[in-house]
Design a protein around this motif. Sequence first.
Motif, PDB file in Angstrom:
ATOM      1  N   THR A 547       0.820  -1.212   0.000  1.00  0.00           N
ATOM      2  CA  THR A 547       0.000   0.000   0.000  1.00  0.00           C
ATOM      3  C   THR A 547       0.856   1.265   0.000  1.00  0.00           C
ATOM      4  O   THR A 547       0.339   2.357  -0.204  1.00  0.00           O
ATOM      5  N   ILE A 548       2.146   1.128   0.213  1.00  0.00           N
ATOM      6  CA  ILE A 548       3.044   2.283   0.233  1.00  0.00           C
ATOM      7  C   ILE A 548       3.757   2.362  -1.115  1.00  0.00           C
ATOM      8  O   ILE A 548       4.452   1.419  -1.501  1.00  0.00           O
ATOM      9  N   PRO A 549       3.597   3.460  -1.853  1.00  0.00           N
ATOM     10  CA  PRO A 549       4.123   3.528  -3.223  1.00  0.00           C
ATOM     11  C   PRO A 549       5.606   3.202  -3.324  1.00  0.00           C
ATOM     12  O   PRO A 549       6.017   2.466  -4.223  1.00  0.00           O
ATOM     13  N   ASP A 550       6.434   3.756  -2.442  1.00  0.00           N
ATOM     14  CA  ASP A 550       7.860   3.526  -2.579  1.00  0.00           C
ATOM     15  C   ASP A 550       8.214   2.061  -2.380  1.00  0.00           C
ATOM     16  O   ASP A 550       9.134   1.541  -3.014  1.00  0.00           O
ATOM     17  N   GLN A 551       7.493   1.391  -1.521  1.00  0.00           N
ATOM     18  CA  GLN A 551       7.756  -0.034  -1.313  1.00  0.00           C
ATOM     19  C   GLN A 551       7.273  -0.866  -2.496  1.00  0.00           C
ATOM     20  O   GLN A 551       7.836  -1.924  -2.790  1.00  0.00           O
ATOM     21  N   ARG A 552       6.241  -0.388  -3.177  1.00  0.00           N
ATOM     22  CA  ARG A 552       5.816  -1.074  -4.404  1.00  0.00           C
ATOM     23  C   ARG A 552       6.934  -1.015  -5.440  1.00  0.00           C
ATOM     24  O   ARG A 552       7.148  -1.965  -6.197  1.00  0.00           O
ATOM     25  N   ARG A 553       7.650   0.100  -5.472  1.00  0.00           N
ATOM     26  CA  ARG A 553       8.769   0.206  -6.410  1.00  0.00           C
ATOM     27  C   ARG A 553       9.856  -0.813  -6.068  1.00  0.00           C
ATOM     28  O   ARG A 553      10.397  -1.487  -6.959  1.00  0.00           O
ATOM     29  N   THR A 554      10.167  -0.932  -4.795  1.00  0.00           N
ATOM     30  CA  THR A 554      11.183  -1.905  -4.387  1.00  0.00           C
ATOM     31  C   THR A 554      10.738  -3.322  -4.714  1.00  0.00           C
ATOM     32  O   THR A 554      11.525  -4.151  -5.185  1.00  0.00           O
ATOM     33  N   THR A 555       9.468  -3.616  -4.484  1.00  0.00           N
ATOM     34  CA  THR A 555       8.946  -4.946  -4.797  1.00  0.00           C
ATOM     35  C   THR A 555       9.057  -5.241  -6.286  1.00  0.00           C
ATOM     36  O   THR A 555       9.428  -6.345  -6.699  1.00  0.00           O
ATOM     37  N   GLU A 556       8.736  -4.240  -7.105  1.00  0.00           N
ATOM     38  CA  GLU A 556       8.811  -4.448  -8.550  1.00  0.00           C
ATOM     39  C   GLU A 556      10.254  -4.662  -9.008  1.00  0.00           C
ATOM     40  O   GLU A 556      10.536  -5.542  -9.830  1.00  0.00           O
ATOM     41  N   VAL A 557      11.184  -3.869  -8.481  1.00  0.00           N
ATOM     42  CA  VAL A 557      12.592  -4.057  -8.833  1.00  0.00           C
ATOM     43  C   VAL A 557      13.044  -5.463  -8.445  1.00  0.00           C
ATOM     44  O   VAL A 557      13.695  -6.164  -9.236  1.00  0.00           O
ATOM     45  N   THR A 558      12.713  -5.883  -7.245  1.00  0.00           N
ATOM     46  CA  THR A 558      13.120  -7.211  -6.771  1.00  0.00           C
ATOM     47  C   THR A 558      12.548  -8.303  -7.668  1.00  0.00           C
ATOM     48  O   THR A 558      13.251  -9.247  -8.056  1.00  0.00           O
ATOM     49  N   ARG A 559      11.279  -8.171  -8.005  1.00  0.00           N
ATOM     50  CA  ARG A 559      10.636  -9.180  -8.858  1.00  0.00           C
ATOM     51  C   ARG A 559      11.321  -9.252 -10.220  1.00  0.00           C
ATOM     52  O   ARG A 559      11.600 -10.350 -10.733  1.00  0.00           O
ATOM     53  N   ALA A 572      16.822  -6.940 -19.625  1.00  0.00           N
ATOM     54  CA  ALA A 572      16.555  -5.601 -20.159  1.00  0.00           C
ATOM     55  C   ALA A 572      15.390  -4.937 -19.438  1.00  0.00           C
ATOM     56  O   ALA A 572      15.418  -3.732 -19.150  1.00  0.00           O
ATOM     57  N   ALA A 573      14.363  -5.729 -19.117  1.00  0.00           N
ATOM     58  CA  ALA A 573      13.201  -5.168 -18.412  1.00  0.00           C
ATOM     59  C   ALA A 573      13.592  -4.717 -17.013  1.00  0.00           C
ATOM     60  O   ALA A 573      13.124  -3.673 -16.526  1.00  0.00           O
ATOM     61  N   ALA A 574      14.452  -5.496 -16.352  1.00  0.00           N
ATOM     62  CA  ALA A 574      14.900  -5.122 -15.012  1.00  0.00           C
ATOM     63  C   ALA A 574      15.702  -3.828 -15.048  1.00  0.00           C
ATOM     64  O   ALA A 574      15.543  -2.954 -14.191  1.00  0.00           O
ATOM     65  N   MET A 575      16.556  -3.692 -16.055  1.00  0.00           N
ATOM     66  CA  MET A 575      17.376  -2.498 -16.139  1.00  0.00           C
ATOM     67  C   MET A 575      16.545  -1.268 -16.504  1.00  0.00           C
ATOM     68  O   MET A 575      16.800  -0.165 -16.015  1.00  0.00           O
ATOM     69  N   ALA A 576      15.539  -1.460 -17.350  1.00  0.00           N
ATOM     70  CA  ALA A 576      14.683  -0.335 -17.740  1.00  0.00           C
ATOM     71  C   ALA A 576      13.902   0.206 -16.555  1.00  0.00           C
ATOM     72  O   ALA A 576      13.549   1.394 -16.509  1.00  0.00           O
ATOM     73  N   ALA A 577      13.637  -0.659 -15.577  1.00  0.00           N
ATOM     74  CA  ALA A 577      12.863  -0.239 -14.405  1.00  0.00           C
ATOM     75  C   ALA A 577      13.617   0.777 -13.564  1.00  0.00           C
ATOM     76  O   ALA A 577      13.012   1.551 -12.824  1.00  0.00           O
ATOM     77  N   ARG A 578      14.940   0.779 -13.688  1.00  0.00           N
ATOM     78  CA  ARG A 578      15.722   1.716 -12.861  1.00  0.00           C
ATOM     79  C   ARG A 578      15.324   3.166 -13.144  1.00  0.00           C
ATOM     80  O   ARG A 578      15.011   3.933 -12.230  1.00  0.00           O
ATOM     81  N   ASP A 579      15.335   3.561 -14.418  1.00  0.00           N
ATOM     82  CA  ASP A 579      14.989   4.939 -14.762  1.00  0.00           C
ATOM     83  C   ASP A 579      13.489   5.186 -14.710  1.00  0.00           C
ATOM     84  O   ASP A 579      13.047   6.306 -14.419  1.00  0.00           O
ATOM     85  N   ARG A 580      12.714   4.159 -14.986  1.00  0.00           N
ATOM     86  CA  ARG A 580      11.251   4.334 -14.950  1.00  0.00           C
ATOM     87  C   ARG A 580      10.754   4.558 -13.521  1.00  0.00           C
ATOM     88  O   ARG A 580       9.899   5.417 -13.279  1.00  0.00           O
ATOM     89  N   GLN A 603      17.459  -0.312  -0.879  1.00  0.00           N
ATOM     90  CA  GLN A 603      17.249  -1.747  -1.094  1.00  0.00           C
ATOM     91  C   GLN A 603      17.118  -2.055  -2.584  1.00  0.00           C
ATOM     92  O   GLN A 603      17.611  -3.088  -3.054  1.00  0.00           O
ATOM     93  N   SER A 604      16.471  -1.168  -3.318  1.00  0.00           N
ATOM     94  CA  SER A 604      16.374  -1.358  -4.766  1.00  0.00           C
ATOM     95  C   SER A 604      17.752  -1.299  -5.412  1.00  0.00           C
ATOM     96  O   SER A 604      18.071  -2.085  -6.314  1.00  0.00           O
ATOM     97  N   SER A 605      18.565  -0.357  -4.944  1.00  0.00           N
ATOM     98  CA  SER A 605      19.901  -0.233  -5.537  1.00  0.00           C
ATOM     99  C   SER A 605      20.722  -1.493  -5.293  1.00  0.00           C
ATOM    100  O   SER A 605      21.428  -1.969  -6.187  1.00  0.00           O
ATOM    101  N   TYR A 606      20.635  -2.048  -4.112  1.00  0.00           N
ATOM    102  CA  TYR A 606      21.391  -3.260  -3.808  1.00  0.00           C
ATOM    103  C   TYR A 606      20.921  -4.435  -4.656  1.00  0.00           C
ATOM    104  O   TYR A 606      21.709  -5.328  -4.987  1.00  0.00           O
ATOM    105  N   ALA A 607      19.633  -4.463  -4.997  1.00  0.00           N
ATOM    106  CA  ALA A 607      19.104  -5.582  -5.782  1.00  0.00           C
ATOM    107  C   ALA A 607      19.826  -5.707  -7.121  1.00  0.00           C
ATOM    108  O   ALA A 607      20.057  -6.819  -7.612  1.00  0.00           O
TER     109      ALA A 607
END
Length: 687
Positions: A547-559, A572-580, A603-607
């Motif tokens: 429910t927290i937007p920033d954590q949704r971003r981390t979840t998406e990066v991890t996935r 390529a999709a994982a890398m594109a998510a960085r700038d998106r 946490q996203s950066s470490y992923a």
Amino acid sequence: MQDMTAGSGSAPPLAAGRYQVEDLVIDTRVRLVTRDGADLAITSLSFDLLWALVRVAPHLVSFDDLMEQVWTGLVISPETITQRVKLLRQALGDSADSPRYILAVRGHGYRMPMAAAAAPEPELAAAAAPLAAPEADLAAVPPGAAAGAAHRWWPLLAAVLILLAGGAWWALDRRSDQRQPPLMTAAAVLPSESVAVMPFANMTGDPAKEYFGDGMAEEMINALGQVPGLKVPARSSSFAYKGRNLDIRRIGQDLGVSTVLEGSVRSAGSRIRITAQLIDAQSGYQLWSQSYDRDSGDIFKLQDDLAAAIIKALRVNLNGSVPALTAQAPPTQNVEAYDLYLQGDAMMFVADHGLERALERYQRAIALDPKFARAYVGAGLAKFLLGISQGPPVENLAAARRFADQALQLDPSLSTAHSLLANVAFTQGRWLDAEPELREALRLGPRGATEHFSHGINWLFTGHLREALGELETAVQLNPTHLQSIGFRSIAYSLLGRDAEALRSAHLGAHLGDMGVTLAYVSAMAALRTGHYADAAALAGGIVDPTIPDQRRTTEVTRLVFAALADPGKKAAAMAARDRLYPKTVPAADRGPTSTDVTSCLQSSYAYGLLGELDTVFDLANQCLDAAAPGAINSVSYIGLWQPELSKVRQDPRFAALAARLGFMEYWRQYGPPDDCTLNDGKLACH
């Protein structure tokens, strides 16, 4: 564990690992229970119980079978099972009076009714495999342990971990005293010089005076804890039994003590009667009992007399070598101020504005006695908790520090004030300031589980994993029922790559209480290291709050990162998510970062380090830190740096600069570099 996905008499499976029970869908792959698409809050231990019932439904599961399958290797009573079933029913919206999902067969056990079920698998009920994670096959660990956790505290998760890390975790324990289930540990040899102090029963007839009996018990814990050679479990352990009618022998076994102190409080006008009894925890027989009738103004003398009498009784009845108690000066000469202080302690437990009300009581106590050092620590702790849970962090943390400093000016030997200062420093990333405060608290305190736990966590966050594990192991030995020590010991094992031990430790904690986030983390890392990336992604998703937007971003990066690990074509999709997800074009001033934002961002950066994309790791990590507001709370993010999978990140020449921004380099210059690293002439090199 036997495969129940086909051809059994259990609940009819929807797909591999999924079962339909009435309107419930139970997914054993991610340990999730849903109704009409909505997740139900099911703790890890409750899910184990539910699965034990589902797997043989509609047949009966006896108490003995439940003990064997759900509480493997532990000694528990049928009452414990009854209480856990009650909690499970509440989570499912079921009722004992008109049960829909769980039927009780009086004196025998429980079953789940399902008309569509056929015969059970042969000998399943009697010979089901233990639910604990098998060491030989880490991939078989049930994933998603945190997916249905009863308390998704992610907005407070950073705060909770900071609490645990710096020494003020005692407040978290105390606020959860009323939520803890009965504690369970394996039988152990009990030291003769040991006593657990139970909450004193309130016999005044006034529920509003409950705090006084609790305060009396805590004073006894504090006083007896100062006696060299005497083991006294912390409040968080003994108070977990409050309101539970359990056999003293069971409590003694759980807490690893040879004696138990019980007491009661009565009052009439200004007179107080305290009755206390010392009980042999192995036989259940009373060893000593005494009553004290005093005026309320003599409360401090009463406490001294009671503590001295307990020591004498221990020496006489157990032939122990417990030394005499050294008289302690009362914390204040003002009885009204002391009463307000006890009320403040009690308010810490209250969910509805409890911290604000506690702070008000402490400040009134200080107004009555400006030299009451403990009240300053209480006020500082309330400010600290308000800062990390509600904000604003900068102002509240500054106030907490001022209160702690005032307390130490009045009483330099107050270990809790040093712990509070360590928490404030730790929260703000001032590692160099936190370490000496932790060491001073360890020197001045009783050197119990609390102190070893606090220092172990500080070692953990600064990359000294082996030292951290040693301190956390000591903390668990001193208090084998302390969930936080067990949880962080599990994380230390995981960071060291010792997954079997991490999982075993986390499952032990899950038998004692809610270990959802920790179990999800160590299970995710075990799945990652065995190439089960889909399971790892599902487990990692259970740690955050969608429910927290920033954590949704981390979840998406991890996935996306885990998907790329499984299929390089998806990189390529994982890398594109960085700038998106983390655009560089948004000015830092417009991002409105919070402490949670910084934590999730890092946490996203470490992923990306799992993919070997080191440029992205350092680029995004620095962007995260550029966006950090002054005084931000982001210490929880640092644990990820020490995963063995990120060794290439630590070996990169840019790591030293990142570590400096995180506040580590100054700390390492004084206290030594992290594991597998060297520091020569100010230059860091990791291997």
